[in-house]
Scaffold this motif. Structure first.
Motif, PDB file in Angstrom:
ATOM      1  N   CYS A   8      11.746  -0.068   0.682  1.00 60.78           N
ATOM      2  CA  CYS A   8      10.487   0.239   1.356  1.00 60.78           C
ATOM      3  C   CYS A   8      10.341  -0.526   2.680  1.00 60.78           C
ATOM      4  N   LYS A   9      10.300  -1.861   2.613  1.00 58.44           N
ATOM      5  CA  LYS A   9      10.126  -2.758   3.780  1.00 58.44           C
ATOM      6  C   LYS A   9       8.942  -2.369   4.656  1.00 58.44           C
ATOM      7  N   HIS A  10       7.870  -1.916   4.021  1.00 59.08           N
ATOM      8  CA  HIS A  10       6.660  -1.508   4.755  1.00 59.08           C
ATOM      9  C   HIS A  10       5.953  -2.738   5.331  1.00 59.08           C
ATOM     10  N   ASN A  11       5.488  -2.659   6.578  1.00 58.22           N
ATOM     11  CA  ASN A  11       4.755  -3.743   7.228  1.00 58.22           C
ATOM     12  C   ASN A  11       3.273  -3.388   7.295  1.00 58.22           C
ATOM     13  N   PRO A  57       0.807  -1.222   0.000  1.00 65.57           N
ATOM     14  CA  PRO A  57       0.000   0.000   0.000  1.00 65.57           C
ATOM     15  C   PRO A  57       0.840   1.272   0.000  1.00 65.57           C
ATOM     16  N   LYS A  58       2.128   1.153   0.299  1.00 67.39           N
ATOM     17  CA  LYS A  58       2.979   2.344   0.367  1.00 67.39           C
ATOM     18  C   LYS A  58       3.685   2.633  -0.963  1.00 67.39           C
ATOM     19  N   CYS A  59       4.334   1.595  -1.538  1.00 69.12           N
ATOM     20  CA  CYS A  59       5.122   1.839  -2.757  1.00 69.12           C
ATOM     21  C   CYS A  59       4.561   1.123  -3.990  1.00 69.12           C
ATOM     22  N   TYR A  92       2.287  -8.836   6.491  1.00 70.63           N
ATOM     23  CA  TYR A  92       3.018  -8.700   5.228  1.00 70.63           C
ATOM     24  C   TYR A  92       4.170  -7.716   5.401  1.00 70.63           C
ATOM     25  N   ARG A  93       5.219  -7.939   4.578  1.00 71.61           N
ATOM     26  CA  ARG A  93       6.332  -6.993   4.494  1.00 71.61           C
ATOM     27  C   ARG A  93       6.704  -6.867   3.022  1.00 71.61           C
ATOM     28  N   CYS A  94       6.843  -5.651   2.580  1.00 68.29           N
ATOM     29  CA  CYS A  94       7.151  -5.387   1.177  1.00 68.29           C
ATOM     30  C   CYS A  94       8.505  -5.996   0.808  1.00 68.29           C
TER      31      CYS A  94
END
Length: 109
Positions: free
Chosen positions: A103-106, A71-73, A96-98
């Motif tokens: 990014c590595k968004h959780n 959802p972030k990148c 989830y983790r990108c």
């Protein structure tokens, strides 16, 4: 601070008396104690980061990836990890983790 009745051990409640002053009263015993000083204190605890809850970086080392959009990148792949966070009769929570190393968004599902 919580106060208890010295006779029956029940919790004392705060209420206003006829003269408008606050007092501690017992619902069982016919006693009361006037409130002499008002105290107010709050503790704001720091919430744990999602990585601390999941086990840190070590938990993400041997996980699988799936087709899930970040959802972030908007990266098309993400690692996933499933944990039982609630009672056993409810479904597992998927974290989830990108896969994008920048990014590595959780997030969770």
């Amino acid at each position: 601070m919580v106060y208890f009745c010295p006779f029956c051990g029940n919790i004392l409640f705060v209420e206003e008396n006829v003269s408008g002053q606050m007092q501690f009263t017992c619902n069982v015993c016919p006693i009361y104690f006037p409130v002499k000083k008002t105290k107010s204190h709050r503790n704001y605890y720091k919430l744990k980061e999602i990585d601390d809850v999941l086990g840190g970086e070590e938990a993400w080392k041997n996980v699988d990836s799936t087709e899930e959009r970040c959802p972030k990148c908007s990266h098309d792949k993400a690692y996933f990890l499933q944990l039982q966070t609630r009672s056993a009769d409810e479904p597992m929570t998927t974290f989830y983790r990108c896969c994008n190393n920048e990014c590595k968004h959780n997030w969770r599902d």
